[in-house]
Motif scaffolding. Structure first.
Motif, short mmCIF file in Angstrom:
data_model
loop_
_atom_site.label_atom_id
_atom_site.label_comp_id
_atom_site.label_asym_id
_atom_site.label_seq_id
_atom_site.Cartn_x
_atom_site.Cartn_y
_atom_site.Cartn_z
N ILE A 33 37.29 53.37 29.94
CA ILE A 33 37.50 53.53 31.26
C ILE A 33 36.34 54.34 31.54
N MET A 34 35.39 54.17 32.25
CA MET A 34 33.51 54.86 32.59
C MET A 34 34.82 56.58 32.84
N PRO A 35 33.69 57.65 32.27
CA PRO A 35 34.45 59.01 32.55
C PRO A 35 34.18 59.96 33.44
N LYS A 36 33.12 59.49 34.65
CA LYS A 36 33.08 59.67 35.68
C LYS A 36 33.99 59.43 36.53
N THR A 37 34.88 58.27 36.42
CA THR A 37 35.76 57.81 37.68
C THR A 37 36.62 58.66 37.26
N VAL A 38 36.79 59.49 36.72
CA VAL A 38 38.09 59.80 36.31
C VAL A 38 37.52 61.06 37.02
N SER A 39 38.66 61.88 38.00
CA SER A 39 39.00 62.82 38.73
C SER A 39 39.45 64.50 37.10
N ALA A 40 39.40 65.63 37.79
CA ALA A 40 39.58 66.39 36.79
C ALA A 40 41.55 66.47 36.60
N LYS A 41 42.35 65.96 37.74
CA LYS A 41 43.21 66.05 37.48
C LYS A 41 43.86 64.75 37.25
N GLY A 42 43.07 64.08 36.69
CA GLY A 42 43.68 62.43 36.07
C GLY A 42 44.06 61.91 36.17
N PHE A 43 44.57 60.67 35.91
CA PHE A 43 46.05 59.40 36.89
C PHE A 43 46.57 58.92 35.76
N ALA A 44 47.40 58.73 35.77
CA ALA A 44 48.70 58.16 35.23
C ALA A 44 49.48 57.16 35.87
N PHE A 45 49.80 55.71 35.13
CA PHE A 45 50.81 54.80 35.53
C PHE A 45 51.66 53.80 34.88
N ASN A 46 53.34 53.86 34.91
CA ASN A 46 53.79 52.43 34.41
C ASN A 46 54.36 51.68 35.17
N ALA A 47 53.83 50.45 35.15
CA ALA A 47 54.15 49.31 35.87
C ALA A 47 55.10 48.28 35.18
N ASN A 48 56.14 47.95 35.37
CA ASN A 48 56.70 46.59 34.58
C ASN A 48 56.53 46.03 35.09
N SER A 49 55.22 45.42 36.10
CA SER A 49 54.54 43.78 35.49
C SER A 49 53.18 44.06 36.13
N ILE A 50 52.40 42.89 35.99
CA ILE A 50 50.77 42.86 36.18
C ILE A 50 50.93 41.86 37.48
N LEU A 51 49.94 41.98 38.53
CA LEU A 51 49.49 41.09 39.66
C LEU A 51 48.32 40.68 38.64
N PHE A 52 47.93 39.58 37.67
CA PHE A 52 47.32 38.49 38.21
C PHE A 52 46.34 38.02 39.05
N ALA A 53 44.82 38.23 39.71
CA ALA A 53 44.41 37.54 40.71
C ALA A 53 42.95 37.02 40.53
N GLY A 54 43.07 36.54 39.82
CA GLY A 54 41.41 35.23 39.33
C GLY A 54 40.45 36.00 39.21
N TYR A 55 39.40 35.86 40.26
CA TYR A 55 38.36 36.39 40.45
C TYR A 55 38.27 37.15 41.35
N GLY A 56 39.48 37.45 41.64
CA GLY A 56 39.45 38.85 43.20
C GLY A 56 38.37 38.85 43.96
N LEU A 57 38.21 37.39 44.38
CA LEU A 57 37.95 36.31 45.52
C LEU A 57 38.16 36.14 46.71
N THR A 58 37.74 36.33 47.72
CA THR A 58 38.07 36.24 49.28
C THR A 58 37.24 36.22 49.86
N LYS A 59 37.36 34.19 50.06
CA LYS A 59 36.05 34.06 51.14
C LYS A 59 36.54 32.35 51.91
N ASP A 60 35.69 32.72 52.35
CA ASP A 60 36.07 30.97 53.49
C ASP A 60 36.63 29.75 52.30
N GLY A 61 37.71 29.70 52.50
CA GLY A 61 37.92 28.33 51.55
C GLY A 61 39.47 28.71 50.61
#
Length: 533
Positions: A113-141
């Motif tokens: 995790i890049m340190p500078k992307t985390v605020s002083a408050k930090g973060f936490a999550f607990n997921a029961n599933s993950i959405l795999f979305a390939g290359y994360g692309l949105t383009k024509d076609g």
């Protein structure tokens, strides 16, 4: 008659030359020599001082050495009687946890995790599933997110690449704009977090690993506190191939299988993967002991002594590099900036001797070696925000950062120094500095980097800038970078001591003129270089 006239003219010329050179200035400059320079630098840049890193033992040792020198030559401690100005410095480490299907992953081997992307408050999550979305692309076609709901989801995508591409996985890693566009889209769609499948995790360079293991060091002031409190749009975690395949195993598939399927069909293969993924990251704040070292010489003129000339050099360096190639792991920083610190010590002693002899400067001089330059000009920034002497009374800053060697552009003649900033804010200062050089020293003043558009941005990269940004005229003295810059090879044995002393004398004679002049340098230019109206 003509012969007598010629002889008289010759005597007049000698007299004018004698007037131009101040005998007292020359007399007390003799302490600025190669032997005294070696005496100081051989200590400050020794292995014992471990590279003088801010907040570490070697840095504290250097501060004590400088303090003792200031005290021994009769300078006063101007910080409520002390020589140390503590700076409110803290470091932030990162406590980070990722578990997949209840099994902990290993930071820096499985994910980062890049340190500078985390605020002083930090973060936490607990997921029961993950959405795999390939290359994360949105383009024509082609749209990896078609028919997918992103709100509140932890989304896993490839950091780079495109469907069917045969380019190496690392080929597009530098295309940060494409990645930023992906992350921006996911944030706008209210995704909860992002897992980036990143080839960098699988084969992490030592310098990247070192950066991720290091603690971020910042001044604890309102600006940085406010910045640290700002929450990021969403957590972003970079994961390696092994961890990604462990997640994909929840759908009985793998990275290679999905890449081939997408390439063969030309269509997305986005899907929900039923597997638990938990992650958290918190900033851990630690107080760092660090101090600027100040020695004060009060001026002799009752009216002018309230005005202060500040002479600076940073005494910190980058410490020890455990994974450096070869046996030498200590970055001694003999040139950067042991040489500049040594220059400040020599100049301070010369002026102290002048004062003891009744020839002290009319204006006051603050000799200040600062810390935290290598961490982002932090020591000088702290002083400019918490000045011991009012900034409106500070007439000029002369800053010395690397004067012990030379660069490839001057291999044939090392009788030079780069001057930067001298004419940025004050035509007076530029004139005074160049006149001092011509009168006493005769060094080649190279102004190659004396501009705001220099690609190296040297004007903004040393401690003088924290004075210049407040409208205080500055001159930055610099010998350029070399192959040993920020490397263990920056050793005392490679220092050109006669030139170190000569460059320090240039600063000394310039300081003599400034501290004894009838008027302080007039600030006749704005920060952008335009004339003041």
């Amino acid at each position: 008659m003509k012969k007598q006239l010629l002889y008289s003219s010759f005597l007049l010329l000698i007299g004018c030359t004698a007037v131009a050179q101040n005998r007292d200035a020359i007399k007390f400059s003799q302490t600025i020599n190669k032997d005294n320079a070696y005496k100081h630098l051989s200590v400050l840049a020794s292995d014992e001082y471990e590279g003088r890193e801010t907040g570490k033992k070697g840095g504290w040792m250097a501060a004590e050495y400088i303090k003792n020198h200031f005290k021994s030559i009769g300078l006063k401690g101007p910080v409520a009687g002390d020589y140390f100005q503590p700076i409110n410095l803290v470091s932030y480490g990162l406590s980070q946890i990722v578990t997949v299907d209840g099994q902990p992953a290993e930071a820096l081997n499985d994910f980062f995790i890049m340190p500078k992307t985390v605020s002083a408050k930090g973060f936490a999550f607990n997921a029961n599933s993950i959405l795999f979305a390939g290359y994360g692309l949105t383009k024509d076609g082609y749209n990896d997110f078609v028919d997918q709901t992103l709100t509140g989801k932890v989304v896993m995508i490839f950091k780079s690449g495109e469907p069917g591409s045969t380019a190496p996985a690392t080929a597009s890693l530098r295309n940060s704009s494409a990645l930023n566009a992906k992350l921006k889209y996911l944030a706008e769609q209210n995704a909860q977090a992002v897992l980036l499948i990143d080839p960098l995790v699988d084969n992490m360079p030592d310098n990247v690993r070192g950066y991720l293991q290091s603690e971020e060091m910042v001044l604890k002031n309102k600006e940085t506190t406010d910045r640290m409190e700002v929450a990021q749009p969403m957590p972003v975690i970079s994961i390696g191939t092994a961890l990604a395949n462990k997640i994909l195993a929840g759908a009985s598939t793998s990275i290679e299988t999905l890449k081939k399927k997408i390439a063969d069909s030309g269509k997305p293969s986005s899907q929900e993967i039923k597997i638990s993924v938990c992650a958290s990251a918190t900033k851990v704040e630690n107080k760092v002991r660090a101090e600027n070292v100040l020695g004060f010489l009060e001026g002799s003129d009752p009216k002018l002594k309230r005005e202060v000339l500040v002479i600076t050099g940073h005494y910190d360096h980058i410490g020890i590099t455990p994974d450096a190639k070869g046996d030498d792991k200590i970055n001694n920083g003999a040139d950067d900036d042991g040489s500049g610190t040594t220059g400040v010590l020599l100049i301070a002693e010369a002026f102290a001797k002048a004062k003891k002899a009744g020839k002290g400067p009319k204006r006051s001089i603050l000799f200040m070696t600062v810390t935290g330059e290598e961490k982002g000009l932090l020591g000088s920034e702290w002083y400019s925000e918490n000045p011991v002497f009012p900034l409106e009374n500070t007439i000029t800053n002369l800053n010395i950062d690397m004067i012990g060697r030379g660069d490839k552009a001057h291999e044939s003649d090392n009788n030079f120094v780069y001057i930067i900033g001298s004419d940025m804010l004050s035509s007076d200062l530029d004139r005074i500095g160049k006149k001092a050089n011509k009168t006493y020293v005769n060094i080649n003043l190279d102004e190659k980097y004396n501009n705001r558009t220099d690609p190296n941005q040297f004007y903004y990269r040393s401690d003088h800038y924290n004075f210049a940004k407040h409208g205080i005229p500055v001159i930055f003295y610099f010998n350029g970078v070399h192959d040993d810059y920020h490397m263990p090879g920056d050793e005392v044995s490679k220092i050109d001591f006669p030139m170190l002393a000569k460059r320090a004398k240039l600063v000394y004679f310039t300081a003599w003129e400034l501290a004894n002049g009838l008027k302080r340098p007039v600030v006749d230019k704005n920060d952008d270089g335009t004339p003041k109206m």
